[in-house]
Design an enzyme around this catalytic site. Sequence first.
Site, mmCIF file in Angstrom:
data_model
loop_
_atom_site.group_PDB
_atom_site.id
_atom_site.type_symbol
_atom_site.label_atom_id
_atom_site.label_comp_id
_atom_site.label_asym_id
_atom_site.label_seq_id
_atom_site.Cartn_x
_atom_site.Cartn_y
_atom_site.Cartn_z
ATOM 1 N N SER A 1 50.329 36.616 40.556
ATOM 2 C CA SER A 1 49.777 37.681 41.398
ATOM 3 C C SER A 1 50.106 37.593 42.886
ATOM 4 C CB SER A 1 48.258 37.765 41.210
ATOM 5 O OG SER A 1 47.661 36.506 41.458
ATOM 6 N N LYS B 1 48.843 43.341 45.654
ATOM 7 C CA LYS B 1 47.878 44.230 46.306
ATOM 8 C C LYS B 1 48.549 45.366 47.078
ATOM 9 C CE LYS B 1 43.607 42.180 45.821
ATOM 10 N NZ LYS B 1 43.849 40.772 45.633
ATOM 11 N N GLU C 1 40.327 33.664 35.079
ATOM 12 C CA GLU C 1 39.622 33.475 36.339
ATOM 13 C C GLU C 1 39.290 31.991 36.526
ATOM 14 O OE1 GLU C 1 35.898 35.583 36.419
ATOM 15 O OE2 GLU C 1 35.241 34.674 34.540
ATOM 16 N N GLY D 1 33.937 30.124 38.854
ATOM 17 C CA GLY D 1 33.442 31.480 39.108
ATOM 18 C C GLY D 1 33.713 32.371 37.921
ATOM 19 N N SER E 1 39.282 39.019 51.306
ATOM 20 C CA SER E 1 39.486 37.616 51.632
ATOM 21 C C SER E 1 40.941 37.366 52.009
ATOM 22 C CB SER E 1 39.095 36.747 50.445
ATOM 23 O OG SER E 1 39.914 37.055 49.349
ATOM 24 N N ASP F 1 32.311 34.774 36.404
ATOM 25 C CA ASP F 1 31.473 35.973 36.258
ATOM 26 C C ASP F 1 32.118 37.027 35.362
ATOM 27 O OD1 ASP F 1 33.228 36.110 38.695
ATOM 28 O OD2 ASP F 1 32.625 38.209 38.550
HETATM 29 C C1 LIG Z 1 43.239 39.972 44.746
HETATM 30 C C2 LIG Z 1 43.977 38.943 44.020
HETATM 31 C C3 LIG Z 1 43.671 38.617 42.696
HETATM 32 C C4 LIG Z 1 42.530 39.267 41.950
HETATM 33 O O1 LIG Z 1 42.739 40.640 41.792
HETATM 34 P P1 LIG Z 1 41.576 41.604 41.314
HETATM 35 O O2 LIG Z 1 42.171 42.946 41.239
HETATM 36 O O3 LIG Z 1 40.464 41.503 42.316
HETATM 37 O O4 LIG Z 1 41.114 41.079 39.988
HETATM 38 C C5 LIG Z 1 44.453 37.693 42.052
HETATM 39 N N1 LIG Z 1 45.466 37.067 42.689
HETATM 40 C C6 LIG Z 1 45.779 37.338 43.959
HETATM 41 C C7 LIG Z 1 46.926 36.601 44.583
HETATM 42 C C8 LIG Z 1 45.056 38.286 44.668
HETATM 43 O O5 LIG Z 1 45.376 38.551 45.935
#
Ligand SMILES: *Cc1c(COP(=O)(O)O)cnc(C)c1O
Length: 333
Positions: free
Chosen positions: A318, A67, A218, A222, A92, A224
């Site tokens: 991620s 992010k 996902e 959830g 979140s 979606d």
């Molecule tokens: C935000 C986040 C996601 C999902 O990312 P999106 O861009 O909302 O699809 C996945 N893994 C982690 C660790 C995140 O912080």
Amino acid sequence: MNAQAQQDALRSIPPGLPTYDDVVAAAGRIEGVAHRTPVLTSRTADEQTGGTLFFKAENLQRAGAFKFRGAYNAIAQLSPEAKARGVVAFSSGNHAQAIAYAGQLQGVPTVIIMPQDAPAMKVAATKGYGGEVVLYDRYTEDREAIGRRLSEERGLTLIPPYDHEDVIAGQGTAAKELFEEVGSLDMLFVCTGGGGLLAGSALAARALSPECRIYGVEPEAGNDAQQSFRSGTIVKIPVPTTIADGAQTTYIGSKTFPIMRALVDDILTVSDAQLIDTMRFFIERMKIVVEPTGCLSAAAALNNLVTCEGKRVGIIISGGNVDPRALAGFLAV
Ligand SMILES: *Cc1c(COP(=O)(O)O)cnc(C)c1O
């Protein structure tokens, strides 16, 4: 996708949405600021799946998740006046930390709207990066309305966690680095909440490895994004109960969705039990801490939801922000 299908798909993305050129521009802005995270491999993972797996370790990114890329890219493009007034974000957790940290590095004040039940570690980290934290009740209050009100009252620029052109472009830089490092891939698995990481990754994949199959992953509870992807319209669901707190989004973004529909091959789902097994795998075998949401992509590959046999497979890990006590609890079951 073959070359013709790829051209057609790229043309079907409505104008105004980010393109691979925007991912390249974002990469220039974050260069020397964001970490160029390592790409890890594991013989155990390769033996288990029959493929050759490349793990892009965004759990080792600044502030602990990809992010930071989108947040920094978005803040960097604000006017000097908007930078002076500051930005507001709702999240979140990881987007909040990323905005707070990226704001601090660029001298921009930040206000972060977080759910009352967000992991304590994430709230503390956000404050530690200099963010002003405003808490809300995820089940009864509308965070977007709170964000809009604060942005009107204080002249703050709202930077949403995924449904924003500069955020999507920034998130795409992780996949760009992966392809630059390992070359073309047969498949790419991407953790998916609101679809910012997936949309950005898809732009990079289609440009750098056109035939690569792209899968969003996902939580099962959830799904979606899967329902939306397969039906062709954005489906909204109630807040899902899952340990993947970064993917508890209730609907996919209006900007991420058209990119996903055009460029992604499918959306897969994994269970919380599979996420826990994957967290354990990362600790035992690869010696890395990955948060539940960060395990989505790897869980799909390690469980062969699509067969990886004989394939070169990219996996975007991620994030790594998990409270140590929560982690111990997951591993104890
Ligand atoms: C935000 C986040 C996601 C999902 O990312 P999106 O861009 O909302 O699809 C996945 N893994 C982690 C660790 C995140 O912080």
